[in-house]
Scaffold this active site. Sequence first.
Site, short mmCIF file in Angstrom:
data_model
loop_
_atom_site.label_atom_id
_atom_site.label_comp_id
_atom_site.label_asym_id
_atom_site.label_seq_id
_atom_site.Cartn_x
_atom_site.Cartn_y
_atom_site.Cartn_z
N GLU A 45 10.53 9.33 -5.49
CA GLU A 45 10.45 8.25 -6.49
C GLU A 45 9.18 8.29 -7.34
O GLU A 45 8.00 7.84 -6.90
CB GLU A 45 10.61 7.02 -5.95
CG GLU A 45 12.03 6.75 -5.28
CD GLU A 45 12.09 5.48 -4.33
OE1 GLU A 45 12.02 4.41 -4.91
OE2 GLU A 45 11.76 5.68 -2.97
N GLU A 64 13.41 2.75 8.80
CA GLU A 64 12.86 3.77 7.99
C GLU A 64 12.32 4.81 9.03
O GLU A 64 11.43 4.53 10.03
CB GLU A 64 11.65 3.20 7.13
CG GLU A 64 12.40 2.51 5.76
CD GLU A 64 11.24 2.18 4.82
OE1 GLU A 64 10.12 2.60 5.10
OE2 GLU A 64 11.40 0.99 3.99
N GLU A 121 3.45 9.40 -1.19
CA GLU A 121 4.55 8.24 -1.37
C GLU A 121 5.64 8.40 -2.28
O GLU A 121 6.54 7.73 -2.04
CB GLU A 121 3.86 6.85 -1.83
CG GLU A 121 2.70 6.28 -0.99
CD GLU A 121 3.42 5.81 0.50
OE1 GLU A 121 4.73 5.14 0.18
OE2 GLU A 121 3.16 5.68 1.51
N LYS A 179 6.80 5.20 -7.69
CA LYS A 179 5.94 4.22 -6.69
C LYS A 179 4.56 4.24 -6.78
O LYS A 179 4.03 5.25 -7.21
CB LYS A 179 6.68 4.94 -5.31
CG LYS A 179 8.01 4.75 -5.07
CD LYS A 179 8.43 5.10 -3.39
CE LYS A 179 7.61 4.00 -2.55
NZ LYS A 179 8.09 4.13 -1.16
#
Length: 460
Positions: free
Chosen positions: A317, A263, A326, A320
């Site tokens: 997203e 990542e 985030e 999350k």
Amino acid sequence: MALINLLLLLLLQFGLLEQVSGIGINYGTIGNNLPTPKRVAQLLQSTLIDKVKIYDTNPEILEAFSNTGIDLIVAVENSHVANISSNPSAADQWFASRVLPFIPATSIVAIAVGNEYLTTDDDKLDHNALVQAMQNLHTALLSRGLDRKIKITTPHSMAVLASSFPPSASTFATMLLPTMTAIVGFLADTGASFMVNAYPYFAYRDNPTTVSLEYALLGNATAVRDPKGNMYTNMLDAQIDAVRSAIDALGFGNRSIKITVSESGWPSKGDAGDIGATPENARTYNSRLIERAQSNKGTPMKPKESIEIFVFALFNENKKQGGTSEKNFGIFKSDGSKVYDIDLSCKFCSNSVDNKLGFGEKGSSVARGPSVWCVAKPHADDKVIQSVIDFCCGPGGVDCREIDENGDCFAPEKIHAHASYAMNAYYQMHGRNYWNCDFKGTALVTFSDPSYGKCQYAHQ
């Protein structure tokens, strides 16, 4: 489309396409407004992305990526590690139910056991369980002859290090030394990569007065010098070499252990304290990260050893946990439009789909590999598929003993798997002409080797 396939096959056969590395991407699904997995899989085929890492074994995703030419890394969620570690049969059952039904149509190349398991805030997680779960899953692969096709690993955060600078002096945290020694030994023995989630963004956000923005953004800032003489022009390379030094400090310096950045990314939006979380910085970082992934270059410590990189992340997203940043690491919005302009172009990739979601690209020439195979479409009608097998193994002249009961390709005992073997054998036998991979519309060409264990698919 048929003409494009023919042109691609001719270029591949005569070696006229320059092989350029693709890139990996993390496909998270913690959102209530994301495109369907089938749509995502179709559209990613028109980009440079040739590997996708997910965080579970979502059957809808695994089915969607079948016969796409895109490799998948699936995961054991942290909450399931303890059960898989309990005994080999539990791991075998997990693999048999979660992964085996989708291969070989879906090219699953690795299983990530947990995610940052050793540095989570959950005190109930047993570090020894992680090592045992990895070993148990490897045993399940060995019993099926799949250990060379599918690797077992686990992604770590940079927090497993006692310190990350200077890179040449880095070691693993003292309390993790026994566990890390066992994990690194396992990876060395099985040929799997050491995965690390590396984020220069967080280092910059937390220390903006001491960390240069350009250094964090992979730019050519004034080089940072390591005491042993290596010069670093970006933080990611320094983080990778810090991990390498920690591995060497365990006594594995003479073993071949590749490092994968599982990542890395940069958020395009954040809260008041998220310094640097802007679309411009995210575009700069991820554009340079993609260039870095395609360069096949190493790091100052090992300049000739290329680093595989998975960008984080495919989508923003909205569900999350955590702050705004985030939720905003995605390259794409939920409707498929880009958060910022970034080049994922791939000429000659499959681009016949409707590109309303914004994934369609145009640009540099790239091939997914020097070999091609012919396999059955996952939803092809069983009766038609059976007639194809009968033809290939009869008038078609294919030697089908490998899919007989005692053959290496009998398992899994599924009609589509048997058809894929027979179709491919016929296709290769007749010169890989595009019209030899049709079979009444039930087959397609793939650039991902469907071989597994002792079952080897013919190719040229």
